[in-house]
Design a protein around this motif. Structure first.
Motif, PDB file in Angstrom:
ATOM      1  N   VAL A   1       0.839  -1.204   0.000  1.00 32.25           N
ATOM      2  CA  VAL A   1       0.000   0.000   0.000  1.00 32.25           C
ATOM      3  C   VAL A   1       0.870   1.248   0.000  1.00 32.25           C
ATOM      4  CG1 VAL A   1      -1.566   1.378   1.443  1.00 32.25           C
ATOM      5  CG2 VAL A   1      -2.087  -1.019   0.985  1.00 32.25           C
ATOM      6  N   SER A   2       1.941   1.241   0.805  1.00 35.26           N
ATOM      7  CA  SER A   2       2.845   2.386   0.867  1.00 35.26           C
ATOM      8  C   SER A   2       3.550   2.610  -0.468  1.00 35.26           C
ATOM      9  CB  SER A   2       3.886   2.170   1.973  1.00 35.26           C
ATOM     10  OG  SER A   2       4.788   3.244   2.030  1.00 35.26           O
ATOM     11  N   LEU A   3       3.955   1.511  -1.112  1.00 37.73           N
ATOM     12  CA  LEU A   3       4.617   1.620  -2.412  1.00 37.73           C
ATOM     13  C   LEU A   3       3.673   2.228  -3.451  1.00 37.73           C
ATOM     14  CD1 LEU A   3       7.265   0.852  -3.954  1.00 37.73           C
ATOM     15  CD2 LEU A   3       6.119  -1.268  -4.586  1.00 37.73           C
ATOM     16  N   ALA A   4       2.418   1.742  -3.492  1.00 43.02           N
ATOM     17  CA  ALA A   4       1.428   2.281  -4.432  1.00 43.02           C
ATOM     18  C   ALA A   4       1.086   3.732  -4.098  1.00 43.02           C
ATOM     19  CB  ALA A   4       0.165   1.418  -4.402  1.00 43.02           C
ATOM     20  N   HIS A   5       1.028   4.035  -2.795  1.00 45.57           N
ATOM     21  CA  HIS A   5       0.753   5.407  -2.356  1.00 45.57           C
ATOM     22  C   HIS A   5       1.877   6.340  -2.789  1.00 45.57           C
ATOM     23  CE1 HIS A   5      -1.066   8.549  -0.010  1.00 45.57           C
ATOM     24  NE2 HIS A   5      -0.089   8.595   0.872  1.00 45.57           N
ATOM     25  N   GLY A   6       3.123   5.844  -2.735  1.00 46.70           N
ATOM     26  CA  GLY A   6       4.263   6.642  -3.179  1.00 46.70           C
ATOM     27  C   GLY A   6       4.218   6.950  -4.666  1.00 46.70           C
TER      28      GLY A   6
ATOM     29  N   THR B   1      -4.627  -6.336   9.920  1.00 44.68           N
ATOM     30  CA  THR B   1      -4.667  -6.103   8.476  1.00 44.68           C
ATOM     31  C   THR B   1      -5.186  -4.702   8.167  1.00 44.68           C
ATOM     32  OG1 THR B   1      -5.094  -8.460   8.115  1.00 44.68           O
ATOM     33  CG2 THR B   1      -5.527  -6.974   6.277  1.00 44.68           C
ATOM     34  N   LEU B   2      -6.279  -4.321   8.816  1.00 45.59           N
ATOM     35  CA  LEU B   2      -6.829  -2.978   8.626  1.00 45.59           C
ATOM     36  C   LEU B   2      -5.857  -1.916   9.130  1.00 45.59           C
ATOM     37  CD1 LEU B   2     -10.568  -3.537   9.645  1.00 45.59           C
ATOM     38  CD2 LEU B   2      -9.524  -3.705   7.378  1.00 45.59           C
ATOM     39  N   LYS B   3      -5.192  -2.217  10.235  1.00 48.68           N
ATOM     40  CA  LYS B   3      -4.192  -1.284  10.776  1.00 48.68           C
ATOM     41  C   LYS B   3      -3.048  -1.070   9.791  1.00 48.68           C
ATOM     42  CE  LYS B   3      -0.792  -0.866  14.533  1.00 48.68           C
ATOM     43  NZ  LYS B   3       0.358  -0.686  13.612  1.00 48.68           N
ATOM     44  N   GLN B   4      -2.573  -2.151   9.165  1.00 51.55           N
ATOM     45  CA  GLN B   4      -1.477  -2.028   8.206  1.00 51.55           C
ATOM     46  C   GLN B   4      -1.899  -1.190   6.993  1.00 51.55           C
ATOM     47  OE1 GLN B   4       1.481  -2.835   8.848  1.00 51.55           O
ATOM     48  NE2 GLN B   4       1.466  -4.491  10.332  1.00 51.55           N
ATOM     49  N   PHE B   5      -3.171  -1.301   6.608  1.00 47.77           N
ATOM     50  CA  PHE B   5      -3.685  -0.482   5.507  1.00 47.77           C
ATOM     51  C   PHE B   5      -3.626   1.000   5.862  1.00 47.77           C
ATOM     52  CE2 PHE B   5      -7.652   1.595   3.874  1.00 47.77           C
ATOM     53  CZ  PHE B   5      -7.209   1.795   2.577  1.00 47.77           C
ATOM     54  N   THR B   6      -4.134   1.362   7.024  1.00 43.75           N
ATOM     55  CA  THR B   6      -4.125   2.773   7.426  1.00 43.75           C
ATOM     56  C   THR B   6      -2.697   3.263   7.668  1.00 43.75           C
ATOM     57  OG1 THR B   6      -4.481   2.184   9.767  1.00 43.75           O
ATOM     58  CG2 THR B   6      -6.437   2.644   8.432  1.00 43.75           C
ATOM     59  N   ASP B   7      -1.841   2.407   8.242  1.00 45.73           N
ATOM     60  CA  ASP B   7      -0.440   2.789   8.456  1.00 45.73           C
ATOM     61  C   ASP B   7       0.274   2.998   7.127  1.00 45.73           C
ATOM     62  OD1 ASP B   7      -0.841   2.583  11.163  1.00 45.73           O
ATOM     63  OD2 ASP B   7       0.330   0.754  11.430  1.00 45.73           O
ATOM     64  N   GLY B   8      -0.014   2.133   6.138  1.00 46.08           N
ATOM     65  CA  GLY B   8       0.617   2.250   4.830  1.00 46.08           C
ATOM     66  C   GLY B   8       0.287   3.560   4.135  1.00 46.08           C
ATOM     67  N   LEU B   9      -0.871   4.119   4.448  1.00 48.71           N
ATOM     68  CA  LEU B   9      -1.268   5.430   3.917  1.00 48.71           C
ATOM     69  C   LEU B   9      -0.737   6.572   4.781  1.00 48.71           C
ATOM     70  CD1 LEU B   9      -4.994   4.644   3.001  1.00 48.71           C
ATOM     71  CD2 LEU B   9      -3.066   4.873   1.424  1.00 48.71           C
TER      72      LEU B   9
END
Length: 443
Positions: free
Chosen positions: A72-77, A145-153
């Protein structure tokens, strides 16, 4: 030094909500340990036995969730919102499958407790607790899993607030069910299991509602209709990060869990003391986990544009913060090693052993913080295979064998196990740091 200070400040700003969230989650564990401990040291030993057995497969599932934050972080970047949604959807169902599978395997293999050469009374107390803790893995994995999504953003405060809110809920439920207040039956260890299950389920449901309804996250849901489908190549990408990440943290957690089982063969008092010292060390480690995750997310974001200069500054400044934090923890453990055990138990033979183990825990605070941070930075640049080998060597070639040798051949008992920790963590810290620095120089 200005760029390093700036990046360190930015990493710390991202890390603080993660750290508070991790500390809150660990506080739930510590509260359970303390409240169970005052019902008797054998109850505490039973809780330790179950947690040590469950921890290895549970950590594997948590490692799979890490891939969600990374991708998610990579795609957000790359500023690719549809891709963010696609990774989130695939990651959620992958993690859900892993959580259910691991929970089922633990439930159907509870009898393993009968074959670990533990105190028979401890095993009897542990069996029903094992059932409840196995079931609670499912909502916890879904929450993570949901936490990792929000953290990745890089919206890390959302899960932090829920993690902190879970503490009073868990304490209140423990007070009702462990001790039998307000007319509830006194269930002791089983009551702690029910409290954990209810708390984990509650925070998962609330976070799911927030993600579906809050405007920050709803935009990813709104564009997701065309992206919400399972894709084999996407699942492979997630597993390519998730499996080595699971192995990394699983081998570390497995080494500590395995050591707890080994200490349990020495005696129930030693196992209870080991659990006390390990709980304190684990609480301190949560700050390192937060730094590791924040550094990993920021490095991954920079890696999306292949900005190696920025990756270098973020990485080195994060390792420096880990060294400073580890030094502070080392000093605090040495100063308060005789007082901390009384938070969990007041039986002299247990607290004396725990105080000695806390002194040894103080020694590995710096390498523990550094190795956790360096492993996270390597994950951020998608370097997971070689670090996994280093971690395997650190814990399973050096740490556990040396600890066992010193415990039983040299006769140092539980102290020998902890000296093994020191050797393994030191190896891991040195080689993971060198690996990260080598990779960014090549970039």
């Amino acid at each position: 030094m200005s760029p390093y200070k700036t990046e360190a400040r930015n990493t710390l700003r991202l890390a603080l909500p993660i750290i508070f969230g991790e500390l809150a989650q660990m506080s739930l564990h510590l509260i359970d340990t303390a409240m169970i401990g005052y019902t008797g040291y054998k109850q505490l030993a039973a809780a330790a036995l179950v947690l040590n057995v469950i921890n290895i497969p549970f950590i594997f599932a948590i490692g799979i969730t890490i891939s969600v934050a990374q991708m998610v972080s990579l795609a957000h970047g790359k500023f690719d919102k549809p891709l963010v949604s696609h990774y989130f959807y695939n990651g959620f169902w992958l993690c859900a499958f892993c959580g259910v599978l691991i929970s089922a395997l633990l439930l159907f293999n509870r009898d393993i407790l009968l074959h670990l050469k533990q105190d028979p009374e401890v095993v009897t107390l542990a069996m029903p607790f094992m059932t409840l803790m196995s079931i609670s893995i499912v909502p916890m994995v879904l929450f993570m899993t949901l936490k990792q999504f929000t953290d990745g953003l890089q919206y890390t405060k959302t899960a932090m607030v829920l993690s902190i809110a879970a503490i009073p809920i868990n304490v209140f439920l423990n007070w009702l069910l462990i001790y039998g207040n307000w007319g509830f039956p006194r269930m002791e260890l089983i009551g702690a299991g029910y409290a954990t299950l209810v708390t984990r389920t509650t925070i998962f449901i609330v976070l799911a509602i927030v993600i579906l309804r809050h405007k920050i996250f709803r935009k990813y849901i709104a564009i997701a209709r065309s992206q919400w489908y399972l894709k084999r190549s996407t699942l492979k990408q997630l597993l390519k990060i998730g499996i080595p990440s699971s192995l990394q943290i699983g081998m570390e957690a497995g080494a500590f869990a395995g050591s707890g089982i080994i200490v349990g063969t020495i005696g129930a008092a030693e196992q209870a003391a080991h659990q006390i010292a390990l709980s304190c060390a684990s609480f301190a480690f949560m700050v390192s986990v937060g730094l590791s995750q924040a550094g990993s997310i920021r490095v991954s974001h920079a890696y999306g544009t292949l900005n190696y200069k920025r990756i270098t500054i973020i990485g080195k400044s994060t390792i420096a913060m880990a060294c400073i934090y580890g030094s502070i923890c080392c000093a605090l453990f040495m100063l308060f090693r005789n007082q901390l055990p009384f938070l969990f138990n007041d039986e002299a033979h247990v607290t004396n052993i725990a105080a000695t183990l806390l002194l040894l825990a103080a020694i590995f605070q710096i390498p523990d913080a550094v190795q956790a941070t360096s492993a996270g930075l390597c994950r951020g640049i998608k370097d997971v295979n070689v670090p996994t080998i280093f971690i395997f060597i650190a814990y399973w070639i050096l740490g556990i064998p040396l600890g066992y040798l010193m415990a039983f051949t040299f006769g140092w008992k539980e102290k020998g196990i902890w000296l093994g920790f020191i050797s393994g963590l030191s190896f891991s810290a040195i080689f993971l740091t060198l690996r990260f620095l080598k990779k960014i120089r090549r970039g």
